[in-house]
Scaffold this motif. Structure first.
Motif, mmCIF file in Angstrom:
data_model
loop_
_atom_site.group_PDB
_atom_site.id
_atom_site.type_symbol
_atom_site.label_atom_id
_atom_site.label_comp_id
_atom_site.label_asym_id
_atom_site.label_seq_id
_atom_site.Cartn_x
_atom_site.Cartn_y
_atom_site.Cartn_z
ATOM 1 N N ASP A 39 -31.455 48.996 0.787
ATOM 2 C CA ASP A 39 -30.406 48.233 0.677
ATOM 3 C C ASP A 39 -30.193 47.630 2.037
ATOM 4 O O ASP A 39 -29.221 46.909 2.130
ATOM 5 N N VAL A 40 -30.824 48.060 3.004
ATOM 6 C CA VAL A 40 -30.694 47.537 4.468
ATOM 7 C C VAL A 40 -31.323 46.215 4.579
ATOM 8 O O VAL A 40 -32.685 45.973 4.333
ATOM 9 N N LYS A 41 -30.602 44.965 5.082
ATOM 10 C CA LYS A 41 -31.217 43.774 5.236
ATOM 11 C C LYS A 41 -31.025 43.326 6.631
ATOM 12 O O LYS A 41 -29.721 42.902 6.925
ATOM 13 N N LEU A 42 -31.855 43.297 7.461
ATOM 14 C CA LEU A 42 -31.740 42.838 8.773
ATOM 15 C C LEU A 42 -32.485 41.610 9.315
ATOM 16 O O LEU A 42 -33.500 41.234 8.787
ATOM 17 N N ASP A 43 -31.637 40.631 10.045
ATOM 18 C CA ASP A 43 -32.229 39.532 10.357
ATOM 19 C C ASP A 43 -32.894 39.707 11.567
ATOM 20 O O ASP A 43 -32.629 40.166 12.726
ATOM 21 N N SER A 44 -34.262 39.669 11.444
ATOM 22 C CA SER A 44 -35.090 40.002 12.561
ATOM 23 C C SER A 44 -34.936 39.244 13.748
ATOM 24 O O SER A 44 -35.058 39.738 14.792
ATOM 25 N N GLN A 45 -34.662 37.935 13.632
ATOM 26 C CA GLN A 45 -34.552 37.057 14.733
ATOM 27 C C GLN A 45 -33.372 37.477 15.481
ATOM 28 O O GLN A 45 -33.306 37.849 16.672
ATOM 29 N N LEU A 46 -32.274 37.920 14.687
ATOM 30 C CA LEU A 46 -30.937 38.195 15.278
ATOM 31 C C LEU A 46 -31.171 39.673 16.113
ATOM 32 O O LEU A 46 -30.644 39.853 17.178
ATOM 33 N N MET A 47 -31.970 40.580 15.375
ATOM 34 C CA MET A 47 -32.128 41.844 16.025
ATOM 35 C C MET A 47 -32.832 41.620 17.548
ATOM 36 O O MET A 47 -32.554 42.309 18.238
ATOM 37 N N LYS A 48 -33.973 40.855 17.642
ATOM 38 C CA LYS A 48 -34.580 40.564 18.751
ATOM 39 C C LYS A 48 -33.617 40.142 19.895
ATOM 40 O O LYS A 48 -33.808 40.617 20.987
ATOM 41 N N GLU A 49 -32.889 39.237 19.327
ATOM 42 C CA GLU A 49 -32.154 38.550 20.487
ATOM 43 C C GLU A 49 -30.957 39.635 20.933
ATOM 44 O O GLU A 49 -30.478 39.525 22.127
ATOM 45 N N LYS A 50 -30.426 40.392 20.070
ATOM 46 C CA LYS A 50 -29.051 41.011 20.086
ATOM 47 C C LYS A 50 -29.722 42.499 20.744
ATOM 48 O O LYS A 50 -28.780 43.080 21.614
ATOM 49 N N PHE A 51 -30.412 42.808 20.356
ATOM 50 C CA PHE A 51 -31.204 44.351 20.687
ATOM 51 C C PHE A 51 -32.555 44.420 20.953
ATOM 52 O O PHE A 51 -33.527 44.928 20.347
ATOM 53 N N PRO A 52 -32.985 43.588 21.926
ATOM 54 C CA PRO A 52 -34.226 43.412 22.508
ATOM 55 C C PRO A 52 -35.271 44.720 22.708
ATOM 56 O O PRO A 52 -36.296 44.893 22.785
ATOM 57 N N LYS A 53 -34.586 45.763 23.565
ATOM 58 C CA LYS A 53 -35.043 47.041 23.503
ATOM 59 C C LYS A 53 -35.258 48.218 22.422
ATOM 60 O O LYS A 53 -35.867 49.066 22.591
ATOM 61 N N LEU A 54 -34.753 47.619 21.342
ATOM 62 C CA LEU A 54 -34.632 48.434 20.187
ATOM 63 C C LEU A 54 -35.852 48.229 19.353
ATOM 64 O O LEU A 54 -36.065 46.932 18.782
ATOM 65 N N LYS A 55 -36.551 49.292 18.882
ATOM 66 C CA LYS A 55 -37.522 49.531 17.922
ATOM 67 C C LYS A 55 -36.974 49.883 16.504
ATOM 68 O O LYS A 55 -36.715 50.936 16.460
ATOM 69 N N VAL A 56 -37.073 48.903 15.658
ATOM 70 C CA VAL A 56 -36.709 49.162 14.254
ATOM 71 C C VAL A 56 -37.987 49.578 13.212
ATOM 72 O O VAL A 56 -38.846 48.401 13.222
ATOM 73 N N LEU A 57 -37.905 50.511 12.600
ATOM 74 C CA LEU A 57 -38.961 50.743 11.553
ATOM 75 C C LEU A 57 -38.498 50.796 10.332
ATOM 76 O O LEU A 57 -37.516 51.335 9.915
ATOM 77 N N GLY A 58 -39.145 49.842 9.531
ATOM 78 C CA GLY A 58 -38.533 49.594 8.066
ATOM 79 C C GLY A 58 -37.645 48.424 7.944
ATOM 80 O O GLY A 58 -37.566 47.776 8.788
ATOM 81 N N PRO A 59 -36.985 48.388 6.927
ATOM 82 C CA PRO A 59 -36.793 49.612 5.513
ATOM 83 C C PRO A 59 -38.168 49.362 4.860
ATOM 84 O O PRO A 59 -38.197 50.526 3.681
ATOM 85 N N PHE A 60 -39.141 48.569 4.872
ATOM 86 C CA PHE A 60 -40.120 48.456 3.902
ATOM 87 C C PHE A 60 -41.049 49.598 4.204
ATOM 88 O O PHE A 60 -41.494 49.853 5.786
ATOM 89 N N VAL A 61 -41.673 50.021 3.346
ATOM 90 C CA VAL A 61 -42.679 51.227 3.631
ATOM 91 C C VAL A 61 -44.149 50.665 3.232
ATOM 92 O O VAL A 61 -44.208 50.152 1.943
#
Length: 320
Positions: free
Chosen positions: A225-247
């Motif tokens: 149920d988690v839907k993250l905007d990949s572009q927003l995540m890269k811009e706002k959290f550049p040092k964060l590595k996110v795995l998923g939600p898809f397996v």
């Protein structure tokens, strides 16, 4: 000329050095062979020098509950408050978890996956875990947001939390954001967080990101149920590595079939008994390591140097 033979006085090594050497041996050898060699070696294995880092996770996932409790109480008692790392699976009651926390004055790493302690015991004992930096509570189905909140309030040094769940636990259930929100509000120093197959929403994940600004790795595999905007995540959290939600791969169902209840009281897997009052009587170990299938070889004590727990996080499989 008379040939001179040099004898090494291994029995004169200080206990700390002996403990480091013995760390390369199996638990069977440390408990049954080493004590019979000489008094100094016996003293080393009865003291805390060999028991500062204990990993019996693989063995504990197969043993009977009373055998696990006795082994834990023996090894932890021998550590004399110097236990730094403990990895075990399948604690069956609140009592043994409470015993662990009573001896956790130096504990930094604690893995208690697939255990059955309750929210109430974690709330009562979390204050004893103030030195913890790495905590794995994956697949512990009887605890929830209350336990996590208590841990967050008391474990101010915590930088890694593993709270993965069984994929089948998420099937057909409603969203449960309380655990994510407890983490967001009480664990600001987290650098690595695993929440695979959790029933959480996009909003609760954003709360975690806001409340845990030092995050470097966030595992959301199976959090459908988690839907993250990949572009927003890269811009706002550049040092964060996110795995998923898809397996992208699959998991083996057989990996989840290990259950201590599969072994009856007549099982030959652990055909030995030992009592708490017999720690110094090594005769109790005679013959306890042998059975027809030789499976006692799986019982061992593992020692690690440095920050081995970080390697465990980065090497976490693609799906639990």
């Amino acid at each position: 000329m008379e040939e001179q033979i040099e004898f090494r006085h291994w029995d004169e090594l200080i206990p700390d050095a002996l403990g480091l050497i013995f760390s390369n041996l199996s638990l069977q050898e440390v408990l049954t062979v080493i004590p019979s060699v000489c008094k100094s070696w016996r003293k080393a294995v009865t003291g805390p020098y060999c028991w500062q880092e204990v990993d019996i996770e693989e063995w504990s996932s197969r043993c009977q509950p009373h055998h696990l409790d006795r082994m834990l109480r023996m090894l932890i008692t021998r550590s004399s408050g110097s236990l730094r790392k403990l990895c075990v699976s399948g604690l069956h009651n609140d009592s043994i978890f409470s015993f662990i926390t009573e001896n956790a004055g130096s504990l930094q790493t604690l893995r208690v996956r697939r255990s059955e302690m309750s929210d109430s015991v974690v709330e009562r004992t979390a204050g004893r875990l103030s030195t913890i930096t790495f905590l794995d509570l994956s697949y512990c189905g009887k605890i929830g947001s209350r336990a996590l909140e208590a841990i967050g309030r008391h474990c101010k040094l915590l930088v890694t939390l593993c709270r993965n769940m069984h994929p089948l636990d998420a099937a057909g259930k409603l969203l449960q954001d309380d655990e994510a929100n407890a983490i967001a509000t009480t664990m600001p120093r987290l650098k690595r967080l695993e929440m695979a197959y959790h029933l959480i929403s996009t909003g609760s994940v954003m709360n975690i990101l806001a409340g845990c600004p030092q995050l470097e790795l966030l595992d959301l595999r199976g959090c459908w149920d988690v839907k993250l905007d990949s572009q927003l995540m890269k811009e706002k959290f550049p040092k964060l590595k996110v795995l998923g939600p898809f397996v992208m791969d699959y998991y083996e169902m057989d990996d989840w079939d290990d259950d201590c209840s599969d072994y009856s009281d007549n099982s030959e897997y652990l055909a030995w008994e030992f009592e708490m009052g017999d720690y110094d009587d090594y005769d109790i170990y005679d013959g306890m390591w042998h059975d027809d299938e030789g499976r006692f070889e799986e019982l061992e004590l593992r020692f690690y140097e440095g920050n081995g727990e970080e390697a465990g996080i980065l090497g976490w499989p693609q799906s639990p």
